[in-house]
Design an enzyme around this catalytic site. Sequence first.
Site, PDB file in Angstrom:
ATOM      1  N   ARG A 106       0.811  -1.228   0.000  1.00 30.44           N
ATOM      2  CA  ARG A 106       0.000   0.000   0.000  1.00 30.44           C
ATOM      3  C   ARG A 106       0.839   1.270   0.000  1.00 30.44           C
ATOM      4  NH1 ARG A 106      -3.110  -3.145   3.452  1.00 30.44           N
ATOM      5  NH2 ARG A 106      -4.929  -3.975   2.375  1.00 30.44           N
ATOM      6  N   LYS A 128       2.738  11.504 -11.413  1.00 30.52           N
ATOM      7  CA  LYS A 128       1.996  10.473 -12.161  1.00 30.52           C
ATOM      8  C   LYS A 128       2.912   9.265 -12.321  1.00 30.52           C
ATOM      9  CE  LYS A 128      -1.041  13.197 -15.179  1.00 30.52           C
ATOM     10  NZ  LYS A 128      -1.346  13.518 -16.579  1.00 30.52           N
ATOM     11  N   GLU A 170       9.602  18.550 -25.088  1.00 30.35           N
ATOM     12  CA  GLU A 170       8.794  18.913 -23.905  1.00 30.35           C
ATOM     13  C   GLU A 170       9.217  20.286 -23.375  1.00 30.35           C
ATOM     14  OE1 GLU A 170       6.203  17.217 -23.041  1.00 30.35           O
ATOM     15  OE2 GLU A 170       6.546  15.119 -23.598  1.00 30.35           O
ATOM     16  N   LYS A 208       6.931  23.053 -15.166  1.00 28.16           N
ATOM     17  CA  LYS A 208       6.162  21.822 -14.942  1.00 28.16           C
ATOM     18  C   LYS A 208       5.683  21.750 -13.482  1.00 28.16           C
ATOM     19  CE  LYS A 208       4.854  17.360 -15.279  1.00 28.16           C
ATOM     20  NZ  LYS A 208       4.875  16.113 -15.935  1.00 28.16           N
ATOM     21  N   GLU A 218      -5.337  17.358 -12.330  1.00 22.58           N
ATOM     22  CA  GLU A 218      -5.630  17.660 -13.737  1.00 22.58           C
ATOM     23  C   GLU A 218      -7.104  17.982 -13.983  1.00 22.58           C
ATOM     24  OE1 GLU A 218      -3.299  15.222 -16.412  1.00 22.58           O
ATOM     25  OE2 GLU A 218      -4.592  15.744 -18.086  1.00 22.58           O
ATOM     26  N   ARG A 222      -3.563  22.012 -15.365  1.00 18.28           N
ATOM     27  CA  ARG A 222      -2.603  20.963 -15.719  1.00 18.28           C
ATOM     28  C   ARG A 222      -2.869  20.429 -17.130  1.00 18.28           C
ATOM     29  NH1 ARG A 222      -0.211  16.091 -11.870  1.00 18.28           N
ATOM     30  NH2 ARG A 222       1.289  15.352 -13.392  1.00 18.28           N
ATOM     31  N   ASN A 226      -0.961  19.112 -21.910  1.00 18.22           N
ATOM     32  CA  ASN A 226      -1.323  18.185 -22.994  1.00 18.22           C
ATOM     33  C   ASN A 226      -1.225  18.832 -24.374  1.00 18.22           C
ATOM     34  OD1 ASN A 226      -1.908  16.099 -21.216  1.00 18.22           O
ATOM     35  ND2 ASN A 226      -3.964  16.889 -20.852  1.00 18.22           N
ATOM     36  N   HIS A 229      -0.097  16.915 -27.422  1.00 16.13           N
ATOM     37  CA  HIS A 229      -0.184  15.496 -27.067  1.00 16.13           C
ATOM     38  C   HIS A 229      -1.441  14.803 -27.600  1.00 16.13           C
ATOM     39  CE1 HIS A 229       3.179  16.451 -24.538  1.00 16.13           C
ATOM     40  NE2 HIS A 229       3.261  15.208 -24.071  1.00 16.13           N
ATOM     41  N   HIS A 233      -0.125  11.881 -29.391  1.00 13.45           N
ATOM     42  CA  HIS A 233      -0.343  10.533 -28.842  1.00 13.45           C
ATOM     43  C   HIS A 233      -0.952   9.591 -29.877  1.00 13.45           C
ATOM     44  CE1 HIS A 233      -0.164  11.057 -24.195  1.00 13.45           C
ATOM     45  NE2 HIS A 233       0.947  10.518 -24.669  1.00 13.45           N
ATOM     46  N   HIS A 248       8.688   9.496 -28.024  1.00 20.56           N
ATOM     47  CA  HIS A 248       7.590  10.331 -27.524  1.00 20.56           C
ATOM     48  C   HIS A 248       7.766  11.799 -27.946  1.00 20.56           C
ATOM     49  CE1 HIS A 248       4.425  11.724 -24.911  1.00 20.56           C
ATOM     50  NE2 HIS A 248       5.264  12.564 -24.333  1.00 20.56           N
TER      51      HIS A 248
HETATM   52  P1  NAD Z   1      13.420   5.914 -21.323  1.00 21.68           P
HETATM   53  O1  NAD Z   1      13.288   5.820 -19.871  1.00 21.68           O
HETATM   54  O2  NAD Z   1      13.061   4.732 -22.139  1.00 21.68           O
HETATM   55  O3  NAD Z   1      14.914   6.357 -21.671  1.00 21.68           O
HETATM   56  C1  NAD Z   1      15.318   6.466 -22.999  1.00 21.68           C
HETATM   57  C2  NAD Z   1      16.561   5.631 -23.291  1.00 21.68           C
HETATM   58  O4  NAD Z   1      17.711   6.287 -22.759  1.00 21.68           O
HETATM   59  C3  NAD Z   1      16.549   4.243 -22.685  1.00 21.68           C
HETATM   60  O5  NAD Z   1      17.131   3.345 -23.596  1.00 21.68           O
HETATM   61  C4  NAD Z   1      17.438   4.389 -21.459  1.00 21.68           C
HETATM   62  O6  NAD Z   1      18.039   3.181 -21.086  1.00 21.68           O
HETATM   63  C5  NAD Z   1      18.452   5.375 -21.947  1.00 21.68           C
HETATM   64  N1  NAD Z   1      19.122   6.192 -20.937  1.00 21.68           N
HETATM   65  C6  NAD Z   1      18.548   6.793 -19.878  1.00 21.68           C
HETATM   66  N2  NAD Z   1      19.419   7.598 -19.267  1.00 21.68           N
HETATM   67  C7  NAD Z   1      20.591   7.477 -19.933  1.00 21.68           C
HETATM   68  C8  NAD Z   1      21.867   8.088 -19.782  1.00 21.68           C
HETATM   69  N3  NAD Z   1      22.091   9.033 -18.856  1.00 21.68           N
HETATM   70  N4  NAD Z   1      22.845   7.725 -20.657  1.00 21.68           N
HETATM   71  C9  NAD Z   1      22.587   6.820 -21.638  1.00 21.68           C
HETATM   72  N5  NAD Z   1      21.407   6.239 -21.852  1.00 21.68           N
HETATM   73  C10 NAD Z   1      20.408   6.572 -20.997  1.00 21.68           C
HETATM   74  O7  NAD Z   1      12.536   7.119 -21.932  1.00 21.68           O
HETATM   75  P2  NAD Z   1      12.259   8.643 -21.555  1.00 21.68           P
HETATM   76  O8  NAD Z   1      12.211   9.344 -22.846  1.00 21.68           O
HETATM   77  O9  NAD Z   1      13.140   9.148 -20.477  1.00 21.68           O
HETATM   78  O10 NAD Z   1      10.795   8.565 -20.935  1.00 21.68           O
HETATM   79  C11 NAD Z   1       9.694   8.115 -21.682  1.00 21.68           C
HETATM   80  C12 NAD Z   1       8.669   7.530 -20.738  1.00 21.68           C
HETATM   81  O11 NAD Z   1       8.270   8.557 -19.816  1.00 21.68           O
HETATM   82  C13 NAD Z   1       7.417   7.057 -21.425  1.00 21.68           C
HETATM   83  O12 NAD Z   1       7.068   5.806 -20.908  1.00 21.68           O
HETATM   84  C14 NAD Z   1       6.374   8.097 -21.043  1.00 21.68           C
HETATM   85  O13 NAD Z   1       5.067   7.561 -20.994  1.00 21.68           O
HETATM   86  C15 NAD Z   1       6.858   8.530 -19.697  1.00 21.68           C
HETATM   87  N6  NAD Z   1       6.412   9.874 -19.300  1.00 21.68           N
HETATM   88  C16 NAD Z   1       5.818  10.009 -18.088  1.00 21.68           C
HETATM   89  C17 NAD Z   1       5.388  11.249 -17.658  1.00 21.68           C
HETATM   90  C18 NAD Z   1       4.772  11.403 -16.301  1.00 21.68           C
HETATM   91  O14 NAD Z   1       4.284  12.489 -15.962  1.00 21.68           O
HETATM   92  N7  NAD Z   1       4.779  10.382 -15.478  1.00 21.68           N
HETATM   93  C19 NAD Z   1       5.558  12.374 -18.475  1.00 21.68           C
HETATM   94  C20 NAD Z   1       6.176  12.206 -19.709  1.00 21.68           C
HETATM   95  C21 NAD Z   1       6.604  10.946 -20.108  1.00 21.68           C
HETATM   96 ZN    ZN Z   2       4.893  14.268 -23.141  1.00 18.94          ZN
END
Ligand code: NAD
Ligand code: ZN
Length: 346
Positions: A106, A128, A170, A208, A218, A222, A226, A229, A233, A248
């Site tokens: 939990r 999130k 972003e 942010k 949201e 907030r 989007n 997006h 998306h 993304h």
């Molecule tokens: P990711 O976590 O897949 O990282 C991208 C790539 O970079 C991966 O292959 C990772 O292993 C590599 N990597 C990470 N740090 C590194 C470093 N310092 N050096 C070398 N390689 C490195 O992707 P991302 O773009 O960071 O995040 C995308 C995800 O975030 C999606 O799943 C998306 O839905 C989510 N997201 C969430 C929110 C939220 O509010 N929770 C907002 C935006 C995106």
């Molecule tokens: Zn985004």
Amino acid sequence: MITLLDENFSQLNQFLTEKSFSKIFILVDENTHEYCLPVLLGNLETDISFEILEIEAGEEMKNIQTANQLWEILTEMQADRKALIINLGGGVITDMGGFVASTYKRGIQFINIPTTLLSMCDASIGGKTGIDLMHYKNMVGTFSFPKQIYAYTRFLDTLPAKELKSGFAEMLKHGLIADKKHWEALIKLQHLDPTGVEPLIPQSMEIKQEVVNADFHEKNVRKTLNFGHTIGHAIESLCLQSENPILHGEAVALGMICESHLSYLEGLISKEDADLIIENIQRYFSFIDLGDFKDEDIFNLLLNDKKNTDAKINFSLLSGIGSCIYDHECSTENIQKSINYYKKLS
Ligand code: NAD
Ligand code: ZN
């Protein structure tokens, strides 16, 4: 709550000293294990015992099977409610680690140490957490805040250029929706590299954080996050199912182009402003061919968007450079026109 770490990670060490955690679990993927974990461990000064939890890199891992494995490992390692999870990675790690932590027993505490530009400026902030279900992104999740977010921008030195660019999308969005000066500073960058981007990161994080603080659940402002997006998306989902998945941020850049033009078509911004925004986004992001996608499929995805109610398609659109409105219902004709506009940009 967001802290920029110094070279010795002293703020993190102080946090660990002040709290009485029973055990620390550091969640990494294979890349952050290789590039970021040695830096973290080299600076970590704590008597608390720790374990490394590693998952494969990639969005495909952000699912219930991985979450289940992690819950099982935590149980086998007798993690109690005073354990701490440190999420060291990009958005996949912070979303997954946050989800696992917020549901295990939990809820146990977690902190985020984002290692991609996207996770520093966006994913690690805002509370999130979540996983994907079938090919629907972020379908299952929780609203749950990390105890702390520690950013160390030197981690960007090893990040692939394509990933840096994805995060930059972003940052551009933050400028466009909330801060014209930030947008202008961002588009002054001729080349995207960690040194150029680094001084602009704190402002993006702050935008942010401020938006989230104003409306955590949201219900109103907030929703401005989007922008780009809704169409973004839909295209991201279609690409994920095709042979050519896109990142993304690439989808968001495409979405911001369509939705800037849509803002103009809906009479919210001038043609000059829309064109200026679009020209600048195009300087960083190459054209994505939508030729293989049927308009009908794009519209079906737009209608399925989590943000919609009553079969209406709602958008967050620009009302100027640096201001944004939300819950704006657009005519199908204008949405179609904005997608057609993008297709002709090739
Ligand atoms: P990711 O976590 O897949 O990282 C991208 C790539 O970079 C991966 O292959 C990772 O292993 C590599 N990597 C990470 N740090 C590194 C470093 N310092 N050096 C070398 N390689 C490195 O992707 P991302 O773009 O960071 O995040 C995308 C995800 O975030 C999606 O799943 C998306 O839905 C989510 N997201 C969430 C929110 C939220 O509010 N929770 C907002 C935006 C995106
Ligand atoms: Zn985004």
